[in-house]
Each structure stands twice: as structure tokens, then as C-alpha cells.
Design a protein around this motif. Structure first.
Motif, short mmCIF file in Angstrom:
data_model
loop_
_atom_site.label_atom_id
_atom_site.label_comp_id
_atom_site.label_asym_id
_atom_site.label_seq_id
_atom_site.Cartn_x
_atom_site.Cartn_y
_atom_site.Cartn_z
N LEU A 1 0.83 -1.21 0.00
CA LEU A 1 0.00 0.00 0.00
C LEU A 1 0.86 1.25 0.00
O LEU A 1 1.81 1.37 0.79
CB LEU A 1 -0.91 0.02 1.23
CG LEU A 1 -1.78 1.26 1.43
CD1 LEU A 1 -2.78 1.42 0.29
CD2 LEU A 1 -2.51 1.20 2.78
N VAL A 2 0.53 2.19 -0.88
CA VAL A 2 1.15 3.51 -0.90
C VAL A 2 0.04 4.54 -0.75
O VAL A 2 -0.96 4.49 -1.46
CB VAL A 2 1.93 3.76 -2.21
CG1 VAL A 2 2.41 5.21 -2.28
CG2 VAL A 2 3.11 2.80 -2.33
N VAL A 3 0.21 5.45 0.20
CA VAL A 3 -0.76 6.53 0.41
C VAL A 3 -0.03 7.85 0.16
O VAL A 3 1.01 8.13 0.77
CB VAL A 3 -1.33 6.51 1.85
CG1 VAL A 3 -2.32 7.67 2.03
CG2 VAL A 3 -2.02 5.18 2.13
N VAL A 4 -0.59 8.65 -0.74
CA VAL A 4 0.01 9.95 -1.09
C VAL A 4 -0.91 11.05 -0.60
O VAL A 4 -2.10 11.10 -0.94
CB VAL A 4 0.24 10.05 -2.61
CG1 VAL A 4 0.78 11.44 -2.96
CG2 VAL A 4 1.20 8.97 -3.07
N ASP A 5 -0.35 11.95 0.20
CA ASP A 5 -1.07 13.07 0.79
C ASP A 5 -0.94 14.27 -0.14
O ASP A 5 0.16 14.81 -0.33
CB ASP A 5 -0.46 13.38 2.16
CG ASP A 5 -1.04 14.61 2.81
OD1 ASP A 5 -2.16 15.00 2.44
OD2 ASP A 5 -0.36 15.19 3.68
N LEU A 6 -2.06 14.70 -0.74
CA LEU A 6 -1.99 15.73 -1.77
C LEU A 6 -1.77 17.13 -1.21
O LEU A 6 -1.28 18.00 -1.93
CB LEU A 6 -3.25 15.70 -2.64
CG LEU A 6 -3.58 14.36 -3.33
CD1 LEU A 6 -4.63 14.59 -4.43
CD2 LEU A 6 -2.36 13.67 -3.89
N ASP A 7 -2.16 17.38 0.05
CA ASP A 7 -1.90 18.71 0.60
C ASP A 7 -0.51 18.80 1.25
O ASP A 7 -0.12 19.85 1.74
CB ASP A 7 -3.00 19.15 1.57
CG ASP A 7 -3.06 18.28 2.83
OD1 ASP A 7 -2.13 17.48 3.07
OD2 ASP A 7 -4.06 18.40 3.57
N MET A 8 0.18 17.69 1.28
CA MET A 8 1.59 17.61 1.71
C MET A 8 1.82 18.08 3.14
O MET A 8 2.92 18.54 3.47
CB MET A 8 2.50 18.39 0.75
CG MET A 8 2.48 17.89 -0.68
SD MET A 8 3.82 18.57 -1.67
CE MET A 8 3.29 18.19 -3.33
N ASP A 9 0.81 17.97 4.00
CA ASP A 9 1.04 18.34 5.39
C ASP A 9 1.54 17.16 6.22
O ASP A 9 1.77 17.29 7.42
CB ASP A 9 -0.23 18.93 6.02
CG ASP A 9 -1.35 17.92 6.17
OD1 ASP A 9 -1.21 16.76 5.69
OD2 ASP A 9 -2.39 18.28 6.76
N GLY A 10 1.69 16.01 5.58
CA GLY A 10 2.23 14.84 6.26
C GLY A 10 1.22 14.06 7.07
O GLY A 10 1.58 13.10 7.76
N ASP A 11 -0.06 14.43 6.97
CA ASP A 11 -1.10 13.77 7.75
C ASP A 11 -2.14 13.20 6.80
O ASP A 11 -2.84 13.95 6.11
CB ASP A 11 -1.75 14.77 8.71
CG ASP A 11 -2.66 14.11 9.73
OD1 ASP A 11 -3.04 12.93 9.54
OD2 ASP A 11 -3.01 14.77 10.74
N ALA A 12 -2.25 11.86 6.78
CA ALA A 12 -3.21 11.21 5.87
C ALA A 12 -4.66 11.47 6.27
O ALA A 12 -5.58 11.17 5.51
CB ALA A 12 -2.95 9.70 5.85
N ARG A 13 -4.87 12.04 7.46
CA ARG A 13 -6.22 12.27 7.94
C ARG A 13 -6.81 13.59 7.45
O ARG A 13 -8.00 13.85 7.67
CB ARG A 13 -6.23 12.24 9.48
CG ARG A 13 -5.79 10.92 10.06
CD ARG A 13 -5.59 10.99 11.58
NE ARG A 13 -4.51 11.91 11.94
CZ ARG A 13 -4.03 12.05 13.17
NH1 ARG A 13 -4.56 11.35 14.16
NH2 ARG A 13 -3.05 12.90 13.43
N THR A 14 -6.01 14.42 6.82
CA THR A 14 -6.48 15.73 6.39
C THR A 14 -6.38 15.87 4.87
O THR A 14 -5.45 15.36 4.24
CB THR A 14 -5.67 16.86 7.03
OG1 THR A 14 -4.30 16.77 6.59
CG2 THR A 14 -5.70 16.76 8.55
N GLY A 15 -7.35 16.58 4.29
CA GLY A 15 -7.32 16.87 2.86
C GLY A 15 -7.46 15.62 2.00
O GLY A 15 -7.89 14.55 2.45
#
Length: 587
Positions: free
Chosen positions: A474-488
């Protein structure tokens, strides 16, 4: 889905992830609960949806007066049956149809080809341009009052049929005089009886919606659990090592055992991330069900029943995964107005107050799979699970119950592979993770893969972002780049093999390679990529309100899981099990 045997290799129809299944009563082990199958959409059960004037509001149903000093928020079950033959029927919401494929002109998408739009253009195999099914209903339909028939097909069980039509297993068994509900035959006609709810649950809120989804939060499970040093999660390891037998001199050399131990905290975090379920709700369930957070767990809890007696699901991973998936099913089906009566573990039928928030409905649904009527009432009442939750995490106000969090504008995204490589569209919209999550994912297969063989075609980033998870396929990419998968916004890429997989904390630009499709992660019968989206911790289902568009291709569901289309202008690509001209993506 069509099937095509040709020169191309077999590829995956979709992701076969661990789905919720059966369970047995936890506090009363002698009770039996039929297997829970969440792999089907709810079938059409009802008449047309009533208007607001026809549907009684909770306040229109008489509520017994509470005794002096009684907790007014206590759960009240109002009997709905009456012995008066002249009594007017009470409209109680019940389970609802599966998504209906509807065109913008209001006609059914399965209309014959000759009724198609007169002008030219691109059509699906039914003669219509693909359109989005309606997943969220505007109102709750009235209950079905007449029996219907169902013809058994391959793979059916009475338990699965009962779950689809939202009736107790015993009701089908009794109505069809089945001596053994496990013995049914393909082609057999079953009568699916109409069931009348025995009561309406008027209950207090259990938790806010935000406690179900793994959304914006500063909660850290490790920090929280440090206050409870004897808790199960901190002191748990899975799987338990089992020594290989000692080889005799003449025996061949035994293979070196592979032991990938995981601690309880690691399992909790992985289940929460994968299912997008708040770890706080899972911790509270462990405490309510088995008192394994605040107390040193008894020896029997080191083996099974952390959440409930779920048959073969005895490991902590299985137990938490079942709970997360079941919560997801109740939460998202409730938000779509598609499930609102509970079939309890003892086959009681209870209609639910339609005013409860989705978080409360999710827990009512979960406990309906574990408990009979009396224990279910206790669990959903103010002195049940809510009291346990608040003892761990504090109180909340009713103003915080509902989560109104419409997605903001999504960054422009591309197909997750290079234009010069040959890829095929193998699965239309289906479950984001396990079968309790909404249809928020689609699948692609590289053209050079056979079975679970490695592909030489890289998976690429659909949008710019920061890699916040890269492990176990599994790879999860955070698009708002705040380092938190729970936001955005986040993009999930499942079945990405370990070879050359992008590193944690790497920044990627759209089109950058992030690895290669494989069979790693979840269950897979062939090399492929599973792609899904989430926003602020909630799965974003693929529909007209939140379309998935990749390189100009918009994904459409037909209303049948795994079936669908990609449409880009006049180009229509249909999802197929096998590689062929119909599902090859050309751009």
C-alpha cells in the motif's frame, strides 16, 4: 461483467479484500448468528419513497412517559404491532434498493437501444451514454408489505440472501420450510417474506460522526495507551511464534521460518489507516467488549473474543478489521439513506429512528451483529458503549454529532501509469478497502502481467503529493503535503510491490514512478493496481457528486459492483475481467 476467453492472460476482476463475515454473540456465547455477508448491494425491497407528509417523524409516534427520575435519554422501544385489525398501518423506514442506474432524462439506463438518444455520440452496451447511478437516496422508502420470490444462483447462501433483502435468516427458513438453511440448490425458488419491525428504537446519540472516520485529529494512540501500561495493545504480539519441529538426522533440512511479528499498536494503526476508521473507536470497542484497555486482560482474551466471538476471526487483526469494516458499512449506508432497520443477532427486527447521526447508526449496526435484543438495547443506550467511550476520551455535545464535510476542489489527476505503456481497465467502481467501504476504487492491469508475475510498467503518481505510507503493498500519497493522511485529499495505491516502491516521506510529482503493480497487499488473484480516494478521512464514492476524472477519463458505475466504464469524449472503455480491445486504455 462479460467474460472473454482469448489469447490474453487472465487478470484480476477486482480486489478481493478481507470482508466482514459472520459472528456470534459475545456476552451470550450460546446464541448463534448467521454469517454476515457485506459483499452485495441491498436489493429492491420497497415501494416508492413516501413524501415527507406521508412519513411520520419521530415526534409523531407516541413515546411512553418516563418515570420520575428516569434518564430521559434512555433507549425506548415502541411496539409497532397491534391486534386491532382496523388500525392504520404505521410507515416505518426499512432497507432500501441497490443503486439504480438512471439517465439524466429520468429514464432507466437499461432502456433498449432503440430508445437511445436520437443524436449520435458514445453509448454503453445498453445503448445509453454511461451516467452515474444514484447512490444517495433523497428519502427513506416505505417497507415492503408483500412477499417476493428469489431464484438461487451459484454462490448463494440463505444467510447472504437474508442480508441482501434485510430479513432474518429464520424468516426465510420458516417461510420456505427449510429443514437446513445451509442446503439450497441453484435454480431453487425461495419466498422472501415481508418482515414487520417489532419495535422502533428511539435512542440517544452514541458518538459523533468524527469518531467513526479517521479524519483531522491530533490523537496519538501510543501516547494515550501509555496511561494504561497493562493494556492489550501494548503487550500484544501477532502471530505467536511456533517453533519448527527438530529435524531428524535423515530428514531434509527444514525451511527457515518466516516470522513477521507485529505488535498490537502496529495492528491498530494499520487497520485504522487501511479502513479509514478512527483508532479511538476501535480502542473503545476493545474496552467495552473485553475490558482489555484499562485492565490486565485475562488469559482467555489473549486468544480470541477481543471484539466478539467471530468464528475463525480470532486474531486481533481479524477482530479489529471486522469491526472497522462493519462500522464503515453502517456509516456509509446510513449516510446514503440505504439502511435503517436492524436484524439483531436473535432475529429481532427493529426499525431505527431516522434522525440519529451516521456515527450512532454505525455502532447500532455493529452491535446488531453481536447482540440479541436485550444486550443490544444496553449497548446503544447512554449507560452502554457511550459511557465507556466517554470514560476514555471525555464527553461531547449533541451539537458535535453530524459531520458536514463536503470535499473541496480536487487537484487535477492523471491516470496512474505512463501513456506509452499498455494498461487495461479491469474493474469499475468497487469497495475502497473491504466490502463495508463505499464504491470508491477502480482497478487497472499492466499489459505485460500474467497471473501474479512482475510487470515492467511502473505505477505513477496521479497527482503531486507527499508519501505518508509505503508498506505491505500500500502507498498513500497526501496531496496537501502536510504529512497527515487524515487531512485533505489522499490517493491510495494498493498492490504496489516491494521492488522499487517509493520511500516513505518522498515528495512525488504527477507522473513520477511509485513502484510496480503486483499481488502484494490484501488478497489478489493477479497483478493489478487498485486506486481510491479519501478526503479528510472519509472514503469518496465515485458518483455524480464526486466524479473521479483521470487524464480526462471519467469513471462510471453501472450500479453493479466492479462493472463500469471510463469515458473521455467519444471514447468509452468498459471494465472487463480479461485483456481485450474493449478495456484497453488508449491516449
Amino acid at each position: 461483467m462479460k467474460l472473454l476467453w482469448n489469447r490474453f492472460a487472465l487478470i484480476l476482476a477486482g480486489c478481493f479484500l478481507l470482508a466482514a463475515s459472520g459472528c456470534a454473540l459475545f456476552r451470550q456465547p450460546e446464541s448463534q448468528i448467521a454469517t454476515l455477508d457485506l459483499s452485495h448491494s441491498i436489493q429492491t425491497l420497497t415501494a416508492a419513497a413516501p413524501t415527507a407528509a406521508e412519513t411520520p417523524t419521530p415526534s409523531a409516534i407516541p413515546v411512553p412517559e418516563t418515570a420520575a427520575g428516569q434518564n430521559e435519554a434512555a433507549v425506548i422501544l415502541i411496539p409497532l404491532r397491534t391486534d386491532d385489525p382496523n388500525a392504520e398501518p404505521t410507515l416505518i423506514p426499512t432497507s432500501t434498493p441497490k443503486p439504480a442506474a438512471e439517465n439524466k432524462d429520468g429514464s432507466d439506463q437499461t432502456t433498449a437501444v432503440q430508445e437511445a438518444l436520437a443524436d449520435g455520440g458514445v453509448y454503453n452496451r445498453n445503448g445509453r451514454r454511461p451516467t452515474h447511478p444514484v447512490f444517495r437516496l433523497e428519502s427513506i422508502p416505505t417497507p415492503r408489505t408483500e412477499d417476493i420470490t428469489y431464484t438461487v444462483v451459484s454462490g448463494d447462501s440463505v444467510a447472504a440472501i437474508a442480508n441482501v433483502y434485510q430479513v432474518p435468516v429464520s424468516a426465510i427458513q420458516d417461510r420456505n420450510n427449510l429443514a437446513n438453511p445451509e442446503l439450497i440448490q441453484i435454480g431453487q425458488t425461495l419466498i422472501i417474506p415481508a418482515v414487520e419491525p417489532e419495535a422502533l428504537s428511539i435512542g440517544s446519540a452514541i458518538v459523533p460522526d468524527r469518531e467513526i472516520v479517521d479524519g483531522p485529529s491530533t490523537f496519538n494512540p501510543e501516547t494515550f495507551l501509555s496511561d494504561y501500561p497493562e493494556n492489550l495493545l501494548t503487550n500484544y504480539i501477532e502471530p505467536t511464534p511456533t517453533p519448527y519441529p527438530t529435524a531428524e538426522p535423515d530428514d531434509p533440512v527444514l525451511p527457515t521460518p518466516v516470522f513477521n511479528a507485529r505488535g498490537g499498536l502496529e495492528i491498530l494503526n494499520e487497520v485504522a489507516l487501511e479502513n479509514a476508521v478512527n483508532p479511538r473507536i476501535l480502542i473503545a470497542l476493545l474496552e467495552y467488549q473485553s475490558q482489555t484497555i484499562t485492565n490486565d486482560p485475562p488469559r482467555r482474551f489473549l486468544i480470541e473474543d477481543y471484539i466478539g466471538a467471530l468464528g475463525w476471526r480470532t486474531s486481533l487483526d481479524h477482530q479489529l478489521s471486522w469491526a472497522a469494516n462493519t462500522l464503515n458499512f453502517g456509516y456509509y449506508q446510513w449516510k446514503n439513506n440505504r439502511i435503517n432497520q436492524w436484524i439483531l443477532a436473535d432475529d429481532s427486527v427493529v426499525a431505527v429512528d431516522p434522525s440519529v447521526n451516521a456515527g450512532t447508526a454505525a455502532l447500532q449496526y455493529l452491535f446488531s451483529k453481536l447482540y440479541g435484543r436485550e444486550d443490544w438495547i444496553n449497548a446503544i443506550g447512554p449507560d452502554g458503549f457511550r459511557a465507556t467511550f466517554e470514560s476514555l476520551f471525555g464527553t461531547f455535545s449533541d451539537a458535535e454529532l453530524s459531520l458536514h464535510d463536503p470535499p473541496e476542489s480536487e487537484p487535477e489527476s492523471a491516470l496512474p501509469f505512463r501513456a506509452e505503456d499498455e494498461w487495461f481497465f479491469s474493474s469499475g467502481p468497487h469497495y475502497g478497502w473491504a466490502s463495508g467501504s463505499p464504491w470508491s476504487a477502480i482497478d487497472f492491469v499492466p499489459g505485460d502481467a500474467i497471473g501474479c508475475s512482475a510487470s515492467s510498467y511502473p505505477v505513477t503518481a496521479a497527482a503531486d503529493g507527499l508519501v505518508v505510507y509505503s508498506d505491505a503493498g500500500l502507498v498513500v500519497v497526501d496531496l496537501d503535503m502536510d504529512g497527515d493522511a487524515r487531512t485533505g485529499w489522499t490517493h491510495l495505491y494498493l498492490h504496489v510491490g516491494s521492488k522499487d516502491r517509493v520511500a516513505l516521506n518522498a515528495r512525488v510529482r504527477q507522473g513520477d514512478p511509485i513502484g510496480y503493480a503486483s499481488c502484494e497487499g490484501g488478497f489478489s488473484s493477479g497483478t493489478h493496481l487498485h486506486f481510491a480516494r479519501r478526503y479528510n478521512g472519509q472514503w469518496i464514492q465515485i458518483d455524480g457528486a464526486n466524479p473521479l476524472v483521470l487524464s480526462g477519463f471519467e469513471a462510471f458505475s453501472t450500479g453493479t459492483v466492479y462493472d463500469g466504464y471510463l469515458v473521455n469524449g467519444d471514447q468509452v472503455v468498459e471494465a472487463w475481467y480479461y485483456q481485450n480491445d474493449a478495456n484497453r486504455i488508449d491516449r
